[in-house]
Design an enzyme around this catalytic site. Structure first.
Site, PDB file in Angstrom:
ATOM      1  N   CYS A 181       0.926  -1.715   0.548  1.00  0.00           N
ATOM      2  CA  CYS A 181      -0.275   0.285  -0.192  1.00  0.00           C
ATOM      3  C   CYS A 181       1.028   1.546   0.026  1.00  0.00           C
ATOM      4  O   CYS A 181       0.926   1.922   1.081  1.00  0.00           O
ATOM      5  CB  CYS A 181      -1.302  -0.008   1.050  1.00  0.00           C
ATOM      6  SG  CYS A 181      -2.443  -1.476   1.589  1.00  0.00           S
ATOM      7  N   CYS A 331      -0.610   3.905  11.009  1.00  0.00           N
ATOM      8  CA  CYS A 331      -0.855   5.004  11.947  1.00  0.00           C
ATOM      9  C   CYS A 331      -2.286   5.184  12.844  1.00  0.00           C
ATOM     10  O   CYS A 331      -2.437   5.589  13.253  1.00  0.00           O
ATOM     11  CB  CYS A 331      -0.653   5.889  11.076  1.00  0.00           C
ATOM     12  SG  CYS A 331      -1.889   5.915  10.209  1.00  0.00           S
TER      13      CYS A 331
END
Length: 839
Positions: A181, A331
């Site tokens: 990704c 994250c």
């Protein structure tokens, strides 16, 4: 293109994120009570959720929340493979660290400092937010420095914690690396830096990087970012990460015009030494730089992404070589997206995969161990175990979200009853589920249908341990928290593949153990509907039009002529039966059918993507070699590709490394499974000006490809003194008689019309010395016309080179009075275009 759009092609992907830090002034300027108000950085549900999860001790909670409400300091990384990386590091250490000291207030630490955990002082932290850098006039010089070096590729502006995952991959120059990704591309750039770091001029590493992203708009951003690296060892692809295709050699598919014989391929299956699995996530670790998350956050964000994250991570494990390493990262701070995913991977793979303890690596990086227990929150209710999940919610809340270990036998025993619950409550569940926009960790959004994912893709109920503490070594995971080192939040886990996965997991890209399955037909498979248009088959069976572009579609590039157009002749089927075409009168021409089939094999299968074909025009290649005197030791045969199957209309020729060549051959043999949007290094460009057509070689050397070719060029190359080199950079167009060194001007006039290379004379040398190329050699591409020389280097590159030369030892200060004057306006307006006409 008409028709429905797929979920990854929706309009919201192209909408810029609202800058909520910037508040507009009141519409009523006369109002005395109107004052600027900061954005509300509070969400009671967020605080309740993470207090209950215990991600920080109670005594640290206030400090943790206070840090989350502060803007994120800027950070950047020096490109370690760049020619001037040591100069830039010295400039930061000796210039900016001292000059910016006055800008810190209230006894803060250094205004700018190297990140203590990043190797060789190549990562840097600023105690200024991005907004302060843009608005503070005293920081203007430093801000301009950052913008210029970032655009050139000497530095990359990147969040500090985002630099961490590639460092734990332990990448070496010979590794095949997959970034699943990848957009927007900062980590991909970092991986390329590591691969190229110790490469000698004119040589390429044995490894390569495949950077993939699901959204084509973000692929274009990825291409724009990584092209600054000028790497021939990169392929950019456009696939759903969880369905990244397996490429296996197909002995029945032989097209010697593209791949050569089957035995020539060096690899017969595309597997990777390293996989970076930085998955889409709720992104609440980025609150400091994206404060709009405060008002959007809810616990359902992480729940809705959990299964996609498991699928992507499992696909990464499947594509990993035995002995290889995969880094899983987000994250987000939510354990459902972090430890729960890691635990499910370990349970599914059994002893084939281990979670590495990397606590001794990067010792100065402050990190905390992963959680061993957590809860799941759904519809306002806390769930301690799967047995607490209401039956009608067991489609949305699955066992893998919980911290307890799973038993395969219990799973199988209970699976039948759970299926009955789902059938009974399906209508109710569909009524309760809502579609929410989920924030990707890298800044985009996806749509997740909560509770509408097929049950058979995930684990069934399991035995729940009384203490609900995982028996897996999840403490080996790493949590980076904002208040530890003034950063964002991040989660990292490092996997090591010990042995092949069970056959049910490895074969055909399917994952069946643990009820995690991947479709046999990936979502990138193309079919033809009744209108003759290509349709993407998604996991849910919906028809989605695929809008795909290539690197030729970037704003600063013109599309290749002859690129794939959305017409019927460009449709390629997965089956191999002979296709036919209807004439206007309705009759079928088998002869036309054969021609179309041949053309499809050359163009490739992906609608909207320019084909990747090997460039084998010997006449053009020989003219290039003869014109520039390219040494025979430099391999060209089989290393040149283009995005246009019509040789006469090719505008750009790309160079690919041996590793990329092997992957490309394998891709052809496998039936073009990879949807390639960018490949290789742009090395030659067709010169279309009036004089360019009349030259002996119609292709010039691009600025990107010059460093690779430079050690092998023996013709059309000259050595210039520093004063004349600066003269070229500043004025961009210089007549032969206007060079300070008359002998150099005479030599230039004797060159053949067309592209030439000017190399800066080394200190102590003379222009007549043989040109020796090493890592310190500085050279630029130029165009030699009838009476002058024009620099084919962008203005910003010219300015950066001038600045570097002005601070180098031995520079001839004062030798150029023009140094302080602006660049030639006329030359700046013309720029280095294909249609430039030089007199």
């Amino acid at each position: 293109m008409g028709g429905r759009r797929g979920r990854t092609q929706r309009k919201h992907f192209r909408q810029p994120r609202e800058n909520v830090w910037k508040k507009n002034r009141s519409d009523n300027p006369s109002s005395e009570s109107s004052t600027w108000e900061p954005f509300a950085t509070q969400n009671l549900a967020f605080e309740e959720y993470y207090r209950e999860q215990g991600i920080v001790p109670d005594e640290e909670w206030d400090v943790f929340m206070e840090m989350l409400r502060k803007p994120l300091p800027a950070a950047f990384r020096i490109n370690s493979s760049g020619q001037f990386f040591m100069d830039i590091r010295l400039q930061l250490e000796n210039d900016f660290m001292k000059s910016l000291e006055a800008e810190v207030t209230d006894g803060e630490v250094e205004a700018i400092r190297p990140l203590p955990w990043y190797p060789e002082n190549l990562g840097w932290h600023l105690n200024f937010s991005r907004l302060q850098l843009r608005k503070n006039q005293t920081l203007e010089r430093f801000h301009e420095f950052l913008k210029q070096e970032n655009e050139i590729g000497n530095i990359t502006r990147q969040e500090a914690v985002s630099m961490v995952p590639p460092l734990f991959l332990d990448v070496h120059p010979h590794h095949f690396v997959l970034d699943m990704c990848a957009a927007p591309g900062s980590k991909t750039f970092q991986l390329l830096e590591i691969i190229h770091q110790s490469t000698e001029p004119g040589l390429l590493p044995d490894g390569m990087v495949i950077a993939n992203d699901v959204d084509i708009q973000r692929c274009n951003l990825l291409i724009h970012q990584t092209k600054r690296m000028c790497s021939a060892n990169l392929i950019v692809t456009n696939h759903e990460a969880q369905h990244f295709p397996s490429c296996h050699s197909n002995k029945n598919y032989l097209d010697t015009s593209e791949t050569g014989s089957f035995k020539d391929a060096m690899i017969n299956q595309l597997l990777f030494d390293r996989v970076l699995c930085d998955v889409p996530c709720s992104g609440d670790g980025t609150l400091r730089k994206a404060p709009d998350i405060w008002r959007k956050w809810n616990a359902g964000l992480g729940n809705g992404l959990h299964r996609l994250q498991v699928q992507i991570a499992m696909r990464g494990i499947q594509l990993l070589k035995v002995g290889g390493r995969m880094v899983y990262s987000t994250c987000a701070m939510n354990p459902v997206e972090n430890e729960a995913v890691v635990a499910e991977i370990l349970r599914t793979c059994g002893g084939s995969v281990e979670l590495l303890d990397v606590s001794t690596e990067l010792p100065q990086l402050v990190r905390r161990p992963g959680l061993k227990k957590w809860k799941v929150r759904d519809k306002g209710i806390w769930l301690a175990s799967y047995k607490d999940v209401p039956k009608f919610r067991r489609v949305a809340i699955v066992p893998s979200m919980f911290s307890s270990g799973n038993s395969l036998d219990t799973r199988n025993a209970l699976s039948g009853g759970l299926q009955e619950d789902i059938d009974a409550h399906q209508d109710q569940d569909m009524g309760n589920s809502t579609s929410s926009r989920k924030k990707l960790q890298n800044g985009s959004n996806v749509d997740c249908e909560e509770g509408l994912v097929q049950l058979e893709s995930f684990n069934t109920p399991t035995v729940v341990l009384d203490d609900e503490v995982s028996s897996l070594p999840l403490e080996r995971c790493m949590r980076i928290l904002p208040h530890d080192q003034n950063t964002g939040a991040f989660f990292i886990a490092v996997f090591h593949k010990l042995s092949p996965l069970p056959a049910t997991l490895e074969n055909q890209g399917q994952c069946t153990s643990g009820k995690i399955e991947f479709p046999k037909k990936l979502s990138d498979q193309l079919i033809e509907d009744t209108n003759g248009q290509d349709i993407n088959v998604s996991e849910d069976g919906a028809d989605h039009h695929s809008e795909v572009t290539s690197d030729a579609d970037l704003p600063d590039k013109q599309p290749e002529e002859g690129a794939l157009k959305p017409d019927l002749s460009g449709v390629c089927q997965d089956n191999e039966h002979e296709e036919s075409i209807l004439h206007g009168d309705g009759e079928i021409s088998l002869e036309s059918s054969k021609k179309v089939k041949q053309r499809l094999q050359i163009q490739g299968k992906w609608r909207g993507v320019d084909p990747v074909v090997f460039f084998r025009d010997e006449a053009i290649v020989n003219s290039i070699k003869a014109f520039y005197g390219i040494d025979e030791s430099f391999p060209l045969d089989g290393h040149l590709v283009t995005r246009n199957s019509d040789t006469l209309r090719v505008k750009r020729i790309y160079y690919i490394s041996k590793s990329v060549q092997d992957v490309l051959k394998l891709n052809f043999q496998a039936g073009q499974k990879l949807k390639i949007t960018s490949i290789g290094l742009k090395t030659f460009e067709r010169q279309t000006s009036r004089e360019g057509i009349s030259t002996e070689c119609s292709f010039r050397i691009s600025s990107e490809g010059l460093p690779l070719l430079l050690p092998y060029i023996t013709k059309q190359i000259l050595c210039a003194s520093l004063v004349d080199f600066k003269n070229l950079l500043q004025n961009r167009t210089v007549k032969f008689a206007d060079f300070f060194d008359a002998e150099f001007g005479h030599k230039v006039s004797k060159l053949m019309l067309g592209c030439c290379i000017v190399v800066l004379k080394k200190e102590g040398g003379v222009t007549s010395d043989p040109i020796q190329v090493d890592g310190s050699t500085i050279a630029i591409g130029c165009w030699k016309g009838k009476s002058n020389v024009f620099v084919m280097v962008s203005e910003i590159d010219s300015q950066e080179l001038l600045q570097r030369l002005s601070v180098q030892p031995g520079s001839e200060k004062g030798s150029l009075e023009q140094e302080s004057r602006p660049l030639n306006l006329e030359a700046d307006l013309i720029g280095p275009s294909d249609d430039l006409e030089v007199n």
